[in-house]
Scaffold this active site. Structure first.
Site, PDB file in Angstrom:
ATOM      1  N   GLU A 148       1.087  -1.146  -0.022  1.00  0.00           N
ATOM      2  CA  GLU A 148      -0.224  -0.035  -0.064  1.00  0.00           C
ATOM      3  C   GLU A 148       0.723   1.211   0.014  1.00  0.00           C
ATOM      4  O   GLU A 148       0.819   2.095   0.916  1.00  0.00           O
ATOM      5  CB  GLU A 148      -0.913   0.047   1.356  1.00  0.00           C
ATOM      6  CG  GLU A 148      -1.664  -1.173   1.398  1.00  0.00           C
ATOM      7  CD  GLU A 148      -2.183  -1.321   2.754  1.00  0.00           C
ATOM      8  OE1 GLU A 148      -1.949  -0.503   3.779  1.00  0.00           O
ATOM      9  OE2 GLU A 148      -3.185  -2.474   3.186  1.00  0.00           O
ATOM     10  N   PRO A 149       1.583   1.567  -1.094  1.00  0.00           N
ATOM     11  CA  PRO A 149       2.486   2.495  -0.959  1.00  0.00           C
ATOM     12  C   PRO A 149       1.991   4.024  -1.274  1.00  0.00           C
ATOM     13  O   PRO A 149       0.736   3.998  -2.054  1.00  0.00           O
ATOM     14  CB  PRO A 149       3.523   2.352  -2.235  1.00  0.00           C
ATOM     15  CG  PRO A 149       2.490   1.492  -2.958  1.00  0.00           C
ATOM     16  CD  PRO A 149       1.717   0.608  -2.376  1.00  0.00           C
ATOM     17  N   TYR A 170       1.563  13.981   1.602  1.00  0.00           N
ATOM     18  CA  TYR A 170       1.097  14.747   2.932  1.00  0.00           C
ATOM     19  C   TYR A 170       1.385  16.288   2.804  1.00  0.00           C
ATOM     20  O   TYR A 170       1.685  16.904   3.958  1.00  0.00           O
ATOM     21  CB  TYR A 170       1.921  13.968   3.950  1.00  0.00           C
ATOM     22  CG  TYR A 170       1.553  12.533   4.032  1.00  0.00           C
ATOM     23  CD1 TYR A 170       0.340  11.835   4.459  1.00  0.00           C
ATOM     24  CD2 TYR A 170       2.697  11.527   3.601  1.00  0.00           C
ATOM     25  CE1 TYR A 170       0.179  10.491   4.111  1.00  0.00           C
ATOM     26  CE2 TYR A 170       2.439  10.195   3.572  1.00  0.00           C
ATOM     27  CZ  TYR A 170       1.396   9.775   3.686  1.00  0.00           C
ATOM     28  OH  TYR A 170       1.089   8.516   3.924  1.00  0.00           O
ATOM     29  N   CYS A 183      -0.383  32.980  12.590  1.00  0.00           N
ATOM     30  CA  CYS A 183      -0.093  33.541  13.872  1.00  0.00           C
ATOM     31  C   CYS A 183       0.557  32.453  14.721  1.00  0.00           C
ATOM     32  O   CYS A 183      -0.301  32.280  15.702  1.00  0.00           O
ATOM     33  CB  CYS A 183      -0.978  34.168  14.284  1.00  0.00           C
ATOM     34  SG  CYS A 183      -1.592  35.477  13.221  1.00  0.00           S
TER      35      CYS A 183
HETATM   36  N1  LLP Z   1      -1.095   1.835   4.628  1.00  0.00           N
HETATM   37  C1  LLP Z   1      -1.544   2.480   6.025  1.00  0.00           C
HETATM   38  C2  LLP Z   1      -2.282   1.287   6.851  1.00  0.00           C
HETATM   39  C3  LLP Z   1      -1.120   3.417   6.414  1.00  0.00           C
HETATM   40  O1  LLP Z   1      -1.406   3.748   7.564  1.00  0.00           O
HETATM   41  C4  LLP Z   1      -0.006   4.382   5.652  1.00  0.00           C
HETATM   42  C5  LLP Z   1       0.123   5.566   6.379  1.00  0.00           C
HETATM   43  C6  LLP Z   1       0.063   3.849   4.498  1.00  0.00           C
HETATM   44  C7  LLP Z   1      -0.273   2.469   3.958  1.00  0.00           C
HETATM   45  C8  LLP Z   1       1.061   4.613   3.488  1.00  0.00           C
HETATM   46  O2  LLP Z   1       2.084   4.869   3.807  1.00  0.00           O
HETATM   47  P1  LLP Z   1       3.270   5.480   3.082  1.00  0.00           P
HETATM   48  O3  LLP Z   1       3.707   4.689   2.057  1.00  0.00           O
HETATM   49  O4  LLP Z   1       2.664   6.693   2.692  1.00  0.00           O
HETATM   50  O5  LLP Z   1       4.342   5.856   4.021  1.00  0.00           O
HETATM   51  N2  LLP Z   1       1.482  12.490   7.655  1.00  0.00           N
HETATM   52  C9  LLP Z   1       2.623  11.616   7.728  1.00  0.00           C
HETATM   53  C10 LLP Z   1       2.708  10.229   7.157  1.00  0.00           C
HETATM   54  C11 LLP Z   1       1.371   9.574   7.860  1.00  0.00           C
HETATM   55  C12 LLP Z   1       1.132   7.898   7.122  1.00  0.00           C
HETATM   56  C13 LLP Z   1       0.044   7.418   7.780  1.00  0.00           C
HETATM   57  N3  LLP Z   1      -0.406   6.178   7.171  1.00  0.00           N
HETATM   58  C14 LLP Z   1       3.982  12.333   7.133  1.00  0.00           C
HETATM   59  O6  LLP Z   1       3.596  13.296   6.617  1.00  0.00           O
HETATM   60  O7  LLP Z   1       5.000  11.690   7.024  1.00  0.00           O
END
Ligand code: LLP
Length: 428
Positions: A287-288, A385, A356
């Site tokens: 799930e990228p 994000y 602010c």
């Molecule tokens: N699958 C699940 C169950 C997840 O909770 C997430 C991310 C992903 C896949 C995808 O993860 P990625 O491949 O994008 O790392 N706002 C934070 C990141 C929060 C990620 C939440 N879950 C940031 O800006 O670093």
């Protein structure tokens, strides 16, 4: 290496950002009287990153994590990749996926707090699977499915307690985290599944955290899932379709002109290691999010004011934490690049937003080419994000978004008009 300078001008994946920004800003002024910040997404980078997953994991089903960058035009583009479905985490994301042309059968639904309405929507839309995170949630899905005379496909999201090296807010597979089922809850879940005619087990999943650079933790996660899968298949006499290792593949936020991207998740090494594993009985899914979307976007802002301080300078921009909250929330570093360098002189800057809050900053004491009021800057690696975590804080509007491919520039989100920020209140 997506960013280079030719003379004083920043090129992004071969495109002259100065020309791009000039065209975009002219149109925004003419059509919307808008002169603020905006996001640019690069279609070619996005496609190249999607292709990396397709090429490296030919036997896997891939689910793009919508939460990282969710614009419908981006999702429509991903819809064309048949190996990709969507990883969604709310009713809103299910609706977004449907509006982008994805069938529910190409979506997996994660999240610790699915509401009754969201579960009903998921069942109605025939989602591929509910990735469940608590015993109570399993009971709730089973109750609703029974009432509706349906059988809900579920995947157990497990908490394997595998430590990872990343920011504490984005560690998810460690004991004490709100995510996933622990060993005791797994036993209880299995007994509910055994007795129920309205839920069936289709997979097992872990998601260890986000912005991970170490492939070994994924192998640990896989070993963990494989063990559980063997046990469950015999005790439930059922066939598990897939094991999902979630997302989390980290990128190099420092990469700009240094040549190869060298400190990001070693995707091909990992894929080769995975392929070399003998007797792999189950399909392995992913799930990228960030790995696909982060490099694909940048945030363009304008320097409004310069304030000299004793040993550094403050540059105040028209973008802030309302557009990109990652530095404020996680202390994350995003490279800042002048669209057109005004001089080779280097200066230490605090680059801050207009909001602010003292936490409203993009960089602290960052050594940058000298900035002047009116300069345009690019905040790099803002595809993931960024826009999705925007807010209307300080009654600031959501900013426009553009998808660029070489010569073509497409507006894919209009700027929000100030009156639309409060229009819902007028009707309340
Ligand atoms: N699958 C699940 C169950 C997840 O909770 C997430 C991310 C992903 C896949 C995808 O993860 P990625 O491949 O994008 O790392 N706002 C934070 C990141 C929060 C990620 C939440 N879950 C940031 O800006 O670093």
């Amino acid at each position: 290496m997506f960013y280079t300078y030719q003379g004083d001008i920043l090129f992004w994946n071969g495109d002259n950002t100065s020309l791009l920004c000039d065209k975009i800003e002219k149109d925004l002024r003419l059509q919307y009287s808008y002169s603020g910040p905006y996001f640019l997404y690069n279609e070619n980078i996005l496609k190249a990153r999607l292709q990396m997953f397709v090429d490296n994991f030919p036997g896997s089903q891939l689910y793009y994590s919508v939460k990282s960058l969710s614009n419908i035009h981006i999702l429509k583009l991903i819809e064309g990749y048949k190996s990709f479905g969507l990883d969604v985490v709310s009713g809103g994301e299910i609706q977004r996926g449907l509006a982008s042309g994805f069938k529910g059968s190409r979506m997996v639904y994660a999240g610790v707090g699915k509401t009754e309405e969201e579960i009903k929507l998921g069942l109605r839309e025939n989602l591929k699977s509910f990735h469940v995170e608590s015993v109570s949630e399993i009971r709730q899905i089973e109750r609703i499915a029974k009432r509706e005379g349906l059988r809900a496909p579920i995947t157990l999201r497990l908490n394997p307690d595998i430590p990872v090296d990343t920011h504490k807010y984005i560690k998810t597979g460690v004991e004490g985290a709100k995510f996933g089922l622990n060993a005791g809850e797994l036993v209880e879940s299995v007994s509910i599944i055994k007795e129920s005619e309205n839920i069936s087990l289709v997979g097992l999943q872990v998601h260890l955290g986000s912005q991970l650079l170490d492939k070994e933790v994924y192998f640990k996660g896989l070993d963990f899932l494989t063990n559980v899968a063997h046990n469950l298949e015999s005790s439930l006499s059922t066939k598990i379709e897939y094991l999902s290792l979630g997302g989390g593949f980290g990128i190099d936020y420092n990469s700009t002109f240094t040549g190869d991207i060298n400190v990001e998740f070693p995707l091909s090494d990992f894929a080769a290691g995975l392929a070399g594993k003998k007797n792999q009985r189950w399909r392995i899914d992913f799930e990228p999010g960030r790995f696909i979307s982060a490099h694909s976007g940048l945030l363009v802002a304008h320097v409004l004011y310069i304030k000299p301080r004793n040993d550094f300078t403050i540059a105040i921009t028209d973008a802030g934490m309302s557009e990109l909250i990652r530095p404020a929330l996680y202390g994350a570093t995003h490279k800042i690049l002048s669209i057109v360098k005004s001089s080779d002189e280097m200066v230490d800057y605090d680059v801050v937003g207009p909001i602010c809050e003292s936490g409203d900053f993009f960089a602290r004491k960052m050594n940058l080419n000298k900035l002047r009021e009116g300069d345009k800057i690019a905040i790099a690696h803002a595809g993931a994000y960024g826009s999705v975590m925007s807010s209307n804080y300080n009654s600031r509007p959501y900013v426009p978004e553009f998808l660029v491919t070489g010569e073509s520039i497409r507006l894919i989100r209009r700027p929000q008009m100030p009156e639309n920020i409060y229009s819902l209140e007028l009707l309340a």
